[in-house]
Design a protein around this motif. Structure first.
Motif, mmCIF file in Angstrom:
data_model
loop_
_atom_site.group_PDB
_atom_site.id
_atom_site.type_symbol
_atom_site.label_atom_id
_atom_site.label_comp_id
_atom_site.label_asym_id
_atom_site.label_seq_id
_atom_site.Cartn_x
_atom_site.Cartn_y
_atom_site.Cartn_z
ATOM 1 N N ILE A 58 0.862 -1.187 0.000
ATOM 2 C CA ILE A 58 0.000 0.000 0.000
ATOM 3 C C ILE A 58 0.894 1.231 0.000
ATOM 4 N N GLU A 59 0.726 2.071 -1.002
ATOM 5 C CA GLU A 59 1.541 3.284 -1.143
ATOM 6 C C GLU A 59 0.692 4.556 -1.110
ATOM 7 N N ASN A 60 -0.623 4.410 -1.149
ATOM 8 C CA ASN A 60 -1.512 5.542 -1.453
ATOM 9 C C ASN A 60 -2.400 5.944 -0.279
ATOM 10 N N GLN A 61 -1.823 6.186 0.876
ATOM 11 C CA GLN A 61 -2.617 6.484 2.062
ATOM 12 C C GLN A 61 -3.603 7.629 1.859
ATOM 13 N N SER A 62 -3.221 8.661 1.145
ATOM 14 C CA SER A 62 -4.090 9.834 0.989
ATOM 15 C C SER A 62 -5.391 9.502 0.280
ATOM 16 N N GLU A 63 -5.459 8.357 -0.375
ATOM 17 C CA GLU A 63 -6.671 7.946 -1.076
ATOM 18 C C GLU A 63 -7.587 7.077 -0.211
ATOM 19 N N TRP A 64 -7.238 6.919 1.068
ATOM 20 C CA TRP A 64 -7.997 6.063 1.974
ATOM 21 C C TRP A 64 -8.935 6.865 2.882
ATOM 22 N N GLU A 65 -9.414 8.015 2.409
ATOM 23 C CA GLU A 65 -10.246 8.859 3.267
ATOM 24 C C GLU A 65 -11.614 8.235 3.555
ATOM 25 N N ASN A 66 -12.004 7.232 2.796
ATOM 26 C CA ASN A 66 -13.311 6.609 2.994
ATOM 27 C C ASN A 66 -13.263 5.443 3.984
ATOM 28 N N ILE A 67 -12.065 5.101 4.466
ATOM 29 C CA ILE A 67 -11.918 3.992 5.405
ATOM 30 C C ILE A 67 -11.735 4.562 6.808
ATOM 31 N N ARG A 68 -12.579 4.114 7.716
ATOM 32 C CA ARG A 68 -12.661 4.715 9.046
ATOM 33 C C ARG A 68 -11.581 4.217 9.988
ATOM 34 N N PHE A 69 -11.038 5.159 10.780
ATOM 35 C CA PHE A 69 -10.136 4.835 11.887
ATOM 36 C C PHE A 69 -10.182 5.970 12.889
ATOM 37 N N GLY A 70 -10.493 5.649 14.132
ATOM 38 C CA GLY A 70 -10.496 6.651 15.185
ATOM 39 C C GLY A 70 -11.833 7.345 15.348
ATOM 40 N N VAL A 71 -11.835 8.330 16.259
ATOM 41 C CA VAL A 71 -13.053 9.042 16.627
ATOM 42 C C VAL A 71 -13.012 10.464 16.081
#
Length: 235
Positions: A58-71
């Protein structure tokens, strides 16, 4: 001066301990349950195109805005998921099969034990080391500023996770965590460190001769190592 105070005057050891304290309280269970359900669905719907390739890191973290983590409304893998992506990439480098189900469960595991300030500050570095130990891997760590300690871990491991300041003079540039793998030639390659290829797609870094050189190219500013984890399969 204010922005430089923490990276210049707070020791790595103290910072890592603060992270550990911030991770004492996990994300509430009902939120984790909702995130796990949503993330499973969203990752499945996105398909492997979300990773760009099934067997790629996985190289594209900025494209993961639709995956939830945290509050919180801003909390997502794009905002604070670098430690989870680094863990996934390291597990993959160590032989883990690519799996959307595994990624959803990994996010859930770190929300339960590791999310610093409920994910606002990502994941505590010591909890990454604890994750690998819990899963049967041999782990070595250092928070020393002595480059010899990091070099020793680099000599003995082909898979590492580095947590570093993006800028040693500016805490507002934030902290980033990446997986580093060794090539067959013994070179060091960064994953999920903002690199793009000639077509503008996110990609791994070029190989660097030393760990120190790789960390120096973790961002386009002046990175500084905070915590290094070397991971290998137990003999």
């Amino acid at each position: 001066m204010i922005a430089a105070f923490i990276p210049k005057y707070i020791s790595n050891r103290v910072l890592v301990k603060v992270y550990r304290i911030l991770a004492l309280f996990g994300v509430p269970r009902f939120i984790r349950r909702n995130h796990l359900r949503e993330n499973r669905i969203r990752l499945e719907q996105a398909g492997w195109e979300f990773w760009h390739e099934k067997d790629a890191f996985i190289e594209n973290q900025s494209e993961w805005e639709n995956i939830r983590f945290g509050v919180g409304r801003r909390q997502s893998m794009a905002y604070a998921g670098c430690e989870i992506i680094a863990t996934y990439n390291a597990r993959k480098a160590l032989g883990e099969q690519a799996s959307k189900k595994f990624m959803a469960e990994l996010i859930d595991a770190y929300e339960a034990r590791g999310a610093a300030l409920w994910g606002a500050f990502g994941t505590a570095p010591t909890m990454i080391a604890a994750h690998f130990r819990k899963n049967g891997f041999a782990v070595e760590t250092t928070d020393s500023k002595d480059e010899r300690a990091a070099a020793e871990i680099a000599r003995n491991h082909d898979v590492m996770i580095v947590t570093a300041y993006n800028d040693k003079n500016d805490i507002t540039a934030q902290i980033h965590t990446v997986c580093i793998t060794k090539s067959r030639e013994g070179k060091f390659v960064l994953h999920n460190a903002y690199y793009r290829d000639e077509k503008g797609r996110f990609c791994k870094s070029r190989p660097y001769d030393t760990l120190q050189d790789a960390v120096a190219h973790l961002s386009r500013r002046e990175p500084k190592l905070i915590y290094l984890i070397g991971v290998r399969r137990s003999d």
